[in-house]
Design a protein around this motif. Sequence first.
Motif, PDB file in Angstrom:
ATOM      1  N   ALA A 290       0.859  -1.189   0.000  1.00  0.00           N
ATOM      2  CA  ALA A 290       0.000   0.000   0.000  1.00  0.00           C
ATOM      3  C   ALA A 290       0.892   1.234   0.000  1.00  0.00           C
ATOM      4  O   ALA A 290       1.837   1.323   0.793  1.00  0.00           O
ATOM      5  N   ILE A 291       0.623   2.176  -0.882  1.00  0.00           N
ATOM      6  CA  ILE A 291       1.530   3.310  -1.131  1.00  0.00           C
ATOM      7  C   ILE A 291       0.806   4.617  -0.869  1.00  0.00           C
ATOM      8  O   ILE A 291      -0.338   4.804  -1.316  1.00  0.00           O
ATOM      9  N   ASP A 292       1.476   5.500  -0.152  1.00  0.00           N
ATOM     10  CA  ASP A 292       0.974   6.866   0.031  1.00  0.00           C
ATOM     11  C   ASP A 292       1.237   7.636  -1.262  1.00  0.00           C
ATOM     12  O   ASP A 292       2.348   8.114  -1.521  1.00  0.00           O
ATOM     13  N   ALA A 293       0.221   7.742  -2.100  1.00  0.00           N
ATOM     14  CA  ALA A 293       0.397   8.277  -3.456  1.00  0.00           C
ATOM     15  C   ALA A 293       0.737   9.758  -3.444  1.00  0.00           C
ATOM     16  O   ALA A 293       1.422  10.245  -4.355  1.00  0.00           O
ATOM     17  N   TYR A 294       0.288  10.500  -2.447  1.00  0.00           N
ATOM     18  CA  TYR A 294       0.555  11.944  -2.429  1.00  0.00           C
ATOM     19  C   TYR A 294       2.035  12.251  -2.221  1.00  0.00           C
ATOM     20  O   TYR A 294       2.506  13.326  -2.631  1.00  0.00           O
ATOM     21  N   CYS A 295       2.782  11.319  -1.600  1.00  0.00           N
ATOM     22  CA  CYS A 295       4.235  11.525  -1.475  1.00  0.00           C
ATOM     23  C   CYS A 295       4.891  11.528  -2.851  1.00  0.00           C
ATOM     24  O   CYS A 295       5.765  12.356  -3.135  1.00  0.00           O
ATOM     25  N   TRP A 296       4.456  10.606  -3.727  1.00  0.00           N
ATOM     26  CA  TRP A 296       4.998  10.565  -5.086  1.00  0.00           C
ATOM     27  C   TRP A 296       4.504  11.758  -5.907  1.00  0.00           C
ATOM     28  O   TRP A 296       5.255  12.287  -6.732  1.00  0.00           O
ATOM     29  N   LEU A 297       3.255  12.163  -5.715  1.00  0.00           N
ATOM     30  CA  LEU A 297       2.722  13.273  -6.490  1.00  0.00           C
ATOM     31  C   LEU A 297       3.447  14.585  -6.160  1.00  0.00           C
ATOM     32  O   LEU A 297       3.703  15.387  -7.058  1.00  0.00           O
ATOM     33  N   HIS A 298       3.780  14.784  -4.896  1.00  0.00           N
ATOM     34  CA  HIS A 298       4.513  16.012  -4.522  1.00  0.00           C
ATOM     35  C   HIS A 298       5.896  16.024  -5.166  1.00  0.00           C
ATOM     36  O   HIS A 298       6.358  17.066  -5.645  1.00  0.00           O
ATOM     37  N   LYS A 299       6.571  14.860  -5.185  1.00  0.00           N
ATOM     38  CA  LYS A 299       7.890  14.802  -5.817  1.00  0.00           C
ATOM     39  C   LYS A 299       7.786  14.974  -7.330  1.00  0.00           C
ATOM     40  O   LYS A 299       8.637  15.615  -7.952  1.00  0.00           O
TER      41      LYS A 299
END
Length: 570
Positions: free
Chosen positions: A28-37
């Motif tokens: 399970a991945i915190d997608a907003y961490c990738w979106l911010h990067k």
Amino acid sequence: MGISGLLPFLENASEKAHVSKFRGCTAAIDAYCWLHKGAFGCAEKLAKGEDTNGYVLYCMKYIKMLQSYKVRPILVFDGQHLPAKRLTEEKRRNNRRSLKHKAAEMLRLGNVLEARKYLSQSIDVTHKMALNLIKECREKGIDCIVAPYEADAQLAYLNISKIVDFVISEDSDLTLFGCNQILFKMDINGNGVLVNADKLNDCMKLRSDKFSFDKFRYMCILSGCDYLDNLPGVGLKKALKFISVTENPSIYNALSQISSYLKLSNVTVTDEYRENFMIADATFQYQIIFDPKERCLKPLNPISPNVDLKHCVNAGSKIDDAVAFQLSLGNLDPFTHKQVDDWDPDSSSLPTFSIWLKNNMFQTMIKTSKDPIIVTPKKIKRRVPLEKEIVVDEEHEEDIMVMYKKMGPFKSPVIKKSEDIDVLIHGEIKMTSVNRCSSGFNKNGPTVVDYKNGLSSRFFKKNDETNKNENNHEPMVSLLGAIDNLIKRRSDEIIAVDKNETKDDQKISPIITRKRRNDFENESNVKDNLDKRKCEEKVPTSKVTPKQTQRVVSKRIIKKQTSILTFFSK
């Protein structure tokens, strides 16, 4: 964002790990961490309002990397803000606004690099950007779920309920929700820091009987988190010292003694702080999440009867399950509840392990310690199917042989008990069948063999007239005669060779005798050195006459004939 200094504090419970360790697992991945990067790389286009999918491509690189190691990703997105983080969100919004003003000033001054830096920090990830990533993942067969509130609680629920095996995130607050395994700071190559919840007592330096996860959560809240600011001068070390020393089972009553335990005379713990502490603790434990199995809203953990419900005020509120289902799919905007998409998982083709399968079919695939997975073996097909189904009776031997004939790789003759067995030998010689004794096989007695049909090969032809007579053994006699002729022929060759050797010995014999050696050397035309070598090499130990060799050969012939006769007479 997160708890200050928590990851270095968890050094004893963490290790460097690679995603290949979780091959065959679900993450399970915190997608907003990738979106911010990802938004950082295309911040200038986003600030100008231009269309770009750079942040989507950035996230898909991580997803492809996980899939290359056979890790199945499930992306979790943030929903609406919690009431507990209202002040925090206002601070972040004001900070982004000030960063945009600074970027505009840098552009007026001509400092493009500084302007880009401020623009990248001022970008806010919207639900529209998240929806673009969700649509791309749907085409690739990747599950996505939008949390009712924060993604941290939704990630923890997926991990606690065994839907996923581990969580990938950058927010250290996630450890307070009860996740079992969290991979922090994962790079594009799959390397990261893995924190295991089973080793948290080593970080607090408490024995297993003295440790509880509640004490770990209390320590982190005291040091300061997103839901409650820390007391002046209290960090992780002092919070750990207080939790380790106090023995009061009620944390609400123990909080009033912090100044005395930590010797902080200038710190006063008010009743308001203690109430806010209990509200923050309840928010970590009972935050509202969406259950994809039952398709409804529920708290992260079941609320115990002794919990005061007024402390759950910031944990979120429940809404209609149908609306919550559409929000979790991403079809509704989390803040305005306006429809932005119309995707229906029930009418779409989903992968086998999708969390959106109807009737909760994916529950049978979740690995649990109580219910192990039982693999049923596949039925092995026959290489050569039977032409006709045969019912075998133990009393009928013919039916058994017919079944063997049809199942075998080659066609064998039908065998009956009263008939002879014809055996085909792969070669040039064909032997006829051997009849067993009619009285049957006796375990203690000898086996009787009847050679009435004799032998048949390429050297001897079968005689039907002789086969009729049981006492006729002409094939056996002819075989013996052929062997006798072969032995005589061989003996004649040996005698001829011996005669030639004796003639040579007679020629060389003058060399052997010492008396006539001098006369032979004078008469011969060979050199002296060669003659001496021949004398030393070809001195026979004994002389054998042709009559002696003939006697030896005749004795060998007699022995072979007698051995063959005795064998066949048996």
